[in-house]
Scaffold this motif. Sequence first.
Motif, PDB file in Angstrom:
ATOM      1  N   PHE A 128       5.043   6.374  -2.025  1.00  0.00           N
ATOM      2  CA  PHE A 128       3.780   6.989  -1.785  1.00  0.00           C
ATOM      3  C   PHE A 128       2.526   6.973  -2.739  1.00  0.00           C
ATOM      4  CE2 PHE A 128       5.574  10.881   0.698  1.00  0.00           C
ATOM      5  CZ  PHE A 128       6.167  10.092   1.774  1.00  0.00           C
ATOM      6  N   ARG A 129       3.163   6.404  -3.895  1.00  0.00           N
ATOM      7  CA  ARG A 129       1.900   6.456  -4.868  1.00  0.00           C
ATOM      8  C   ARG A 129       1.661   5.043  -5.497  1.00  0.00           C
ATOM      9  NH1 ARG A 129       0.420  11.555  -3.589  1.00  0.00           N
ATOM     10  NH2 ARG A 129       2.022  13.223  -3.860  1.00  0.00           N
ATOM     11  N   LYS A 130       2.619   4.085  -5.243  1.00  0.00           N
ATOM     12  CA  LYS A 130       2.483   2.723  -6.020  1.00  0.00           C
ATOM     13  C   LYS A 130       0.953   2.071  -5.745  1.00  0.00           C
ATOM     14  CE  LYS A 130       4.930   0.248  -2.267  1.00  0.00           C
ATOM     15  NZ  LYS A 130       6.182  -0.690  -1.963  1.00  0.00           N
ATOM     16  N   GLN A 131       0.502   2.005  -4.437  1.00  0.00           N
ATOM     17  CA  GLN A 131      -0.730   1.323  -4.252  1.00  0.00           C
ATOM     18  C   GLN A 131      -1.882   2.272  -5.061  1.00  0.00           C
ATOM     19  OE1 GLN A 131      -1.357   1.173  -0.127  1.00  0.00           O
ATOM     20  NE2 GLN A 131      -0.046  -1.045   0.041  1.00  0.00           N
ATOM     21  N   PHE A 132      -1.800   3.462  -5.051  1.00  0.00           N
ATOM     22  CA  PHE A 132      -2.649   4.143  -5.587  1.00  0.00           C
ATOM     23  C   PHE A 132      -2.557   4.196  -7.257  1.00  0.00           C
ATOM     24  CE2 PHE A 132      -1.686   8.173  -7.859  1.00  0.00           C
ATOM     25  CZ  PHE A 132      -2.953   8.576  -8.431  1.00  0.00           C
ATOM     26  N   LEU A 133      -1.329   4.003  -7.738  1.00  0.00           N
ATOM     27  CA  LEU A 133      -1.323   3.753  -9.295  1.00  0.00           C
ATOM     28  C   LEU A 133      -1.570   2.226  -9.666  1.00  0.00           C
ATOM     29  CD1 LEU A 133       2.140   5.629  -9.791  1.00  0.00           C
ATOM     30  CD2 LEU A 133       0.018   6.396 -10.454  1.00  0.00           C
ATOM     31  N   GLN A 134      -1.513   1.521  -8.863  1.00  0.00           N
ATOM     32  CA  GLN A 134      -1.486   0.020  -9.108  1.00  0.00           C
ATOM     33  C   GLN A 134      -3.239  -0.214  -9.364  1.00  0.00           C
ATOM     34  OE1 GLN A 134       0.387  -1.900  -6.027  1.00  0.00           O
ATOM     35  NE2 GLN A 134       2.460  -2.164  -7.241  1.00  0.00           N
ATOM     36  N   LYS A 135      -3.997   0.706  -8.480  1.00  0.00           N
ATOM     37  CA  LYS A 135      -5.552   0.600  -8.785  1.00  0.00           C
ATOM     38  C   LYS A 135      -5.911   1.066 -10.062  1.00  0.00           C
ATOM     39  CE  LYS A 135      -6.442   1.085  -3.631  1.00  0.00           C
ATOM     40  NZ  LYS A 135      -6.911   1.937  -2.600  1.00  0.00           N
ATOM     41  N   LEU A 136      -5.055   1.876 -10.739  1.00  0.00           N
ATOM     42  CA  LEU A 136      -5.650   2.566 -11.922  1.00  0.00           C
ATOM     43  C   LEU A 136      -4.924   1.823 -13.184  1.00  0.00           C
ATOM     44  CD1 LEU A 136      -4.861   6.250 -11.055  1.00  0.00           C
ATOM     45  CD2 LEU A 136      -7.115   5.036 -11.160  1.00  0.00           C
ATOM     46  N   ASN A 137      -4.347   0.619 -13.015  1.00  0.00           N
ATOM     47  CA  ASN A 137      -4.205  -0.193 -14.151  1.00  0.00           C
ATOM     48  C   ASN A 137      -2.468   0.185 -14.533  1.00  0.00           C
ATOM     49  OD1 ASN A 137      -3.591  -2.210 -16.151  1.00  0.00           O
ATOM     50  ND2 ASN A 137      -5.178  -1.279 -17.477  1.00  0.00           N
ATOM     51  N   LEU A 138      -1.669  -0.497 -14.056  1.00  0.00           N
ATOM     52  CA  LEU A 138      -0.170  -0.271 -14.613  1.00  0.00           C
ATOM     53  C   LEU A 138       0.387  -1.478 -15.511  1.00  0.00           C
ATOM     54  CD1 LEU A 138       1.644   0.912 -11.346  1.00  0.00           C
ATOM     55  CD2 LEU A 138       1.016   2.186 -13.215  1.00  0.00           C
ATOM     56  N   ASN A 139      -0.593  -2.433 -15.990  1.00  0.00           N
ATOM     57  CA  ASN A 139      -0.447  -3.604 -16.660  1.00  0.00           C
ATOM     58  C   ASN A 139      -0.371  -3.091 -18.411  1.00  0.00           C
ATOM     59  OD1 ASN A 139       0.355  -5.056 -14.445  1.00  0.00           O
ATOM     60  ND2 ASN A 139      -1.622  -5.426 -14.303  1.00  0.00           N
ATOM     61  N   ARG A 140       0.143  -2.146 -18.864  1.00  0.00           N
ATOM     62  CA  ARG A 140       0.108  -1.796 -20.269  1.00  0.00           C
ATOM     63  C   ARG A 140       1.314  -0.900 -20.384  1.00  0.00           C
ATOM     64  NH1 ARG A 140      -3.439   3.408 -19.977  1.00  0.00           N
ATOM     65  NH2 ARG A 140      -3.587   3.705 -17.867  1.00  0.00           N
ATOM     66  N   VAL A 141       1.457  -0.530 -21.811  1.00  0.00           N
ATOM     67  CA  VAL A 141       2.791   0.200 -22.080  1.00  0.00           C
ATOM     68  C   VAL A 141       2.361   1.683 -22.068  1.00  0.00           C
ATOM     69  CG1 VAL A 141       4.090   0.625 -24.212  1.00  0.00           C
ATOM     70  CG2 VAL A 141       3.195  -1.809 -23.868  1.00  0.00           C
ATOM     71  N   PHE A 142       3.449   2.328 -21.552  1.00  0.00           N
ATOM     72  CA  PHE A 142       3.605   3.790 -21.232  1.00  0.00           C
ATOM     73  C   PHE A 142       4.688   4.413 -22.024  1.00  0.00           C
ATOM     74  CE2 PHE A 142       1.561   2.033 -17.426  1.00  0.00           C
ATOM     75  CZ  PHE A 142       0.306   2.814 -17.317  1.00  0.00           C
ATOM     76  N   GLY A 143       4.513   5.628 -22.304  1.00  0.00           N
ATOM     77  CA  GLY A 143       5.751   6.412 -22.767  1.00  0.00           C
ATOM     78  C   GLY A 143       6.431   7.006 -21.379  1.00  0.00           C
ATOM     79  N   ASP A 144       7.390   7.805 -21.584  1.00  0.00           N
ATOM     80  CA  ASP A 144       8.166   8.431 -20.554  1.00  0.00           C
ATOM     81  C   ASP A 144       7.867   9.957 -20.249  1.00  0.00           C
ATOM     82  OD1 ASP A 144       9.889   9.178 -18.488  1.00  0.00           O
ATOM     83  OD2 ASP A 144      11.527   9.370 -19.773  1.00  0.00           O
ATOM     84  N   THR A 145       6.965  10.090 -19.390  1.00  0.00           N
ATOM     85  CA  THR A 145       6.554  11.465 -19.145  1.00  0.00           C
ATOM     86  C   THR A 145       7.856  12.631 -19.436  1.00  0.00           C
ATOM     87  OG1 THR A 145       4.936  11.135 -17.929  1.00  0.00           O
ATOM     88  CG2 THR A 145       5.913  13.095 -17.280  1.00  0.00           C
ATOM     89  N   ASN A 146       9.058  12.269 -19.016  1.00  0.00           N
ATOM     90  CA  ASN A 146      10.088  13.065 -18.883  1.00  0.00           C
ATOM     91  C   ASN A 146      11.015  12.997 -20.212  1.00  0.00           C
ATOM     92  OD1 ASN A 146       9.491  14.246 -16.363  1.00  0.00           O
ATOM     93  ND2 ASN A 146      10.570  12.311 -15.461  1.00  0.00           N
ATOM     94  N   PHE A 147      10.333  12.701 -21.347  1.00  0.00           N
ATOM     95  CA  PHE A 147      11.006  12.709 -22.535  1.00  0.00           C
ATOM     96  C   PHE A 147      11.059  14.256 -23.119  1.00  0.00           C
ATOM     97  CE2 PHE A 147       6.950  13.320 -24.638  1.00  0.00           C
ATOM     98  CZ  PHE A 147       7.087  14.031 -25.731  1.00  0.00           C
ATOM     99  N   THR A 148      10.430  15.368 -22.347  1.00  0.00           N
ATOM    100  CA  THR A 148      10.541  16.894 -22.647  1.00  0.00           C
ATOM    101  C   THR A 148      11.552  17.450 -21.742  1.00  0.00           C
ATOM    102  OG1 THR A 148       8.655  17.204 -21.166  1.00  0.00           O
ATOM    103  CG2 THR A 148       8.077  16.808 -23.579  1.00  0.00           C
TER     104      THR A 148
END
Length: 305
Positions: A128-148
């Motif tokens: 559902f979200r991939k096109q929306f997220l790709q517009k916000l720039n996924l080409n960088r390094v992220f941490g994992d939200t669910n580490f908590t």
Amino acid sequence: MEKLKVWIWRLLNYNKIHKPYAASSEERESLVIMKSIDTIDHILENNISISRFGDGEFQMMHHYLNNGDEKTFNVDSFQQYNQKLAMRLIDVFKSDTANHLVCIPYALKDSRVSRLGTRLFWEREWNFRKQFLQKLNLNRVFGDTNFTRFYLDRLDILNYPEYISKLKEIWDNRNILIIEGEYSRLGVNNDLFSNANSIQRVLCPAINAFEKYDEILSSMKNQSKDKLVLIALGHTATVLAYDICLLGNQALDIGHIDVEYEWYKIKAKSKVRIPNKYVNEVKEGRMTEDIEDQLYKSQIIKVIN
């Protein structure tokens, strides 16, 4: 109706997702998202601040970019849709600020870290979200939200005591300020923060905390720059961690960490209520009762109503 749609989607996609490698794709494999343990190591090695984005934040940002209005959409029981908050979430997501890391779920890259039900959920989110997220720039390094969120629904964390010990290194011998919902009570009646040097708390509204955002942020005035700020405040925490980072403190959005720890302690098999703590994801757990804990009360330096 929404639950019915989710059920139908899961039914139609069950066989595809249940196969070990069927859900992979080139665009997902190219995502650079640290695993949970690597996210913790990155925090420890670099003393960075973090903002975590999950399905609730994605929903709110997506709704805003689709020109949705405030009358037709509610994200969560603890935070109504707010256009300004949605705009700030987008700004933080797109930011590239030193000493600050944006986190998104590692399960978007590879849902096999999750148990089947949760895996199906993240497969649906990506769809559902991939096109929306790709517009916000996924080409960088992220941490994992669910580490908590290390206990329920995880398949990749095999040694919980070791993982929890690593988590606790983040605040080891630190003076910490916890900014939390009024009934969240992080660390109360458990030893999660027992290795911290000192604890202070700012209590905020349990529901729609963003309405008090300016007052919450102003609570950082005159705080020592060596103080570690831990925030559990839903969507508001995602933005607040970023703004506090800009003020010069290390700030971590750590929502759900205490609830996961409590579930781990009782070996819960599903999400259950925790006595004397507000658990949004469990309807009967949304308690708003006072407690008589003098140590906890002595830690409170400000209450924002």
